[in-house]
Design a protein around this motif. Sequence first.
Motif, PDB file in Angstrom:
ATOM      1  N   ARG A  96     -12.252 -12.943 -13.490  1.00 38.87           N
ATOM      2  CA  ARG A  96     -13.779 -13.010 -13.665  1.00 38.87           C
ATOM      3  C   ARG A  96     -14.699 -12.474 -12.598  1.00 38.87           C
ATOM      4  O   ARG A  96     -16.006 -12.751 -12.739  1.00 38.87           O
TER       5      ARG A  96
ATOM      6  N   TYR B 187     -14.039 -14.736  -9.350  1.00 35.68           N
ATOM      7  CA  TYR B 187     -12.987 -15.768  -9.220  1.00 35.68           C
ATOM      8  C   TYR B 187     -11.923 -15.561 -10.361  1.00 35.68           C
ATOM      9  O   TYR B 187     -12.245 -14.554 -11.482  1.00 35.68           O
ATOM     10  N   VAL B 188     -10.771 -16.110 -10.377  1.00 37.74           N
ATOM     11  CA  VAL B 188      -9.925 -15.938 -11.427  1.00 37.74           C
ATOM     12  C   VAL B 188      -9.935 -17.378 -12.010  1.00 37.74           C
ATOM     13  O   VAL B 188      -9.390 -18.511 -11.558  1.00 37.74           O
ATOM     14  N   ASP B 189      -9.864 -17.304 -13.393  1.00 40.28           N
ATOM     15  CA  ASP B 189      -9.579 -18.536 -14.200  1.00 40.28           C
ATOM     16  C   ASP B 189      -8.215 -18.751 -14.908  1.00 40.28           C
ATOM     17  O   ASP B 189      -8.000 -17.848 -15.588  1.00 40.28           O
TER      18      ASP B 189
ATOM     19  N   PRO C 184     -12.965  -7.192 -15.153  1.00 39.05           N
ATOM     20  CA  PRO C 184     -13.424  -8.628 -15.426  1.00 39.05           C
ATOM     21  C   PRO C 184     -12.861  -8.940 -16.928  1.00 39.05           C
ATOM     22  O   PRO C 184     -13.230  -8.085 -17.875  1.00 39.05           O
ATOM     23  N   GLY C 185     -12.248 -10.067 -17.028  1.00 39.37           N
ATOM     24  CA  GLY C 185     -11.545 -10.404 -18.255  1.00 39.37           C
ATOM     25  C   GLY C 185     -10.219 -10.162 -18.346  1.00 39.37           C
ATOM     26  O   GLY C 185      -9.362 -10.438 -19.569  1.00 39.37           O
TER      27      GLY C 185
ATOM     28  N   ARG D 175     -11.203 -18.839  -6.265  1.00 37.55           N
ATOM     29  CA  ARG D 175     -12.651 -18.348  -6.279  1.00 37.55           C
ATOM     30  C   ARG D 175     -12.457 -17.423  -4.951  1.00 37.55           C
ATOM     31  O   ARG D 175     -11.674 -17.725  -4.063  1.00 37.55           O
TER      32      ARG D 175
ATOM     33  N   LYS E 279      -7.418 -15.079 -15.782  1.00 43.36           N
ATOM     34  CA  LYS E 279      -8.136 -14.073 -16.363  1.00 43.36           C
ATOM     35  C   LYS E 279      -8.933 -13.680 -15.217  1.00 43.36           C
ATOM     36  O   LYS E 279      -9.665 -14.731 -14.576  1.00 43.36           O
TER      37      LYS E 279
END
Length: 385
Positions: free
Chosen positions: A167, A170-172, A44-45, A200, A165
């Motif tokens: 998360r 989901y991907v932001d 994540p991140g 998402r 990114k």
Amino acid sequence: MAEEETRRHLVLAKPIALEDEKDSENTASNGIRRILSLFKNVRPGSDLTNFQLPPQLNQPRSQLQCYGEMIYSFGGQDLLGECSRRDLPIERLKSVVTWNISTLRPVVFGLSPYNPVLGETHHVSNGHINVLVEQVSHHPPVSALHATHENENIDVTWSHYFTPKFRGAYVDVEVKGKREMKLLNQRETYEMTMPGLVMRFLPAPGANWAGKFKIKCSETDLEAELHLNSDSFIGRLRGNNSRSIKGKISETSSGNQLYDIFGHWDKTVMAKNVKTGELEVIYNAKENISGLRPPVVKNLQEVMETESTMVWSELSEGVLKKDWERARKAKRAVEEKQRESLKQREASGEPWVPKHFSVVKHGKDWDCTPRQTSVPRAPLVIPET
């Protein structure tokens, strides 16, 4: 003979339209496990800017085509030209708001366009609108766009680069860069920011535009601030389609609000005059992004070797025919050609210079200025109805 060459060298994919929503849902449900399996070792991140997908998860088009379609592909009236045809400044700003909303398109979850290679271009005309896009940087991936409206003397420039990114659920995707529209007949410049994208995975897969974007014109002292809401977890589970948009139009110096903006960008958007209470529909998605047609080749000899549809033609053929071995080989061939070009430049010490844009980097920001004052007519055109 010319038709055979066209079929062999160019694959012109249909633009994504509202009626493709069902295909998007099917793709999401079928592809979610494969996508999650690709991310199983991603923390994540993590930055996914250079994350590579297998051909099975590619659309038969480049990201450059997706950018260009936002401007040259539409089914209704010429919303770009309307921005300059209005008499009053407030009406012109409303038209610029409408046109900006019209550039929002459905995102097919589970399938991704190709990452453009350095120097790749996409050049298409529709009526009086000419659009040219170029990939001006590969690491990081930066795309520059120039569009001009011949009749209304409108100039549009974009520079886009993503920061995706991971998360977990989901991907932001933060969309950075610059958008500017010049109404040269009116001597007005509109500066615009861009919303982000949220993809998402759980509890229900989907992808949508989200976040805030602004439009501002210093010459008229007017600005608009709009906010997009992506589908909520609960809304998706209940089968609801949010995609709501809310915002306002105000005077910049006084802060005095003139209009409320509200609706759904994939349906209709309304503007309410704060003073009089008058309501008007400023955008109808069904009229604008339904029944979209792909470009056709008007002049094969004028198509540049860097044209996106030519660079990726073999891969697109493989994707469309579900010939995955052919697709993998084609994708590898494009990537190897790009690596070889990089080695040659490093050996010669010659830096990469974009052909159609002058590029200046300010820290993490990229400023892309067109080398020509107007975009010429393209060899690929949207056919008239």
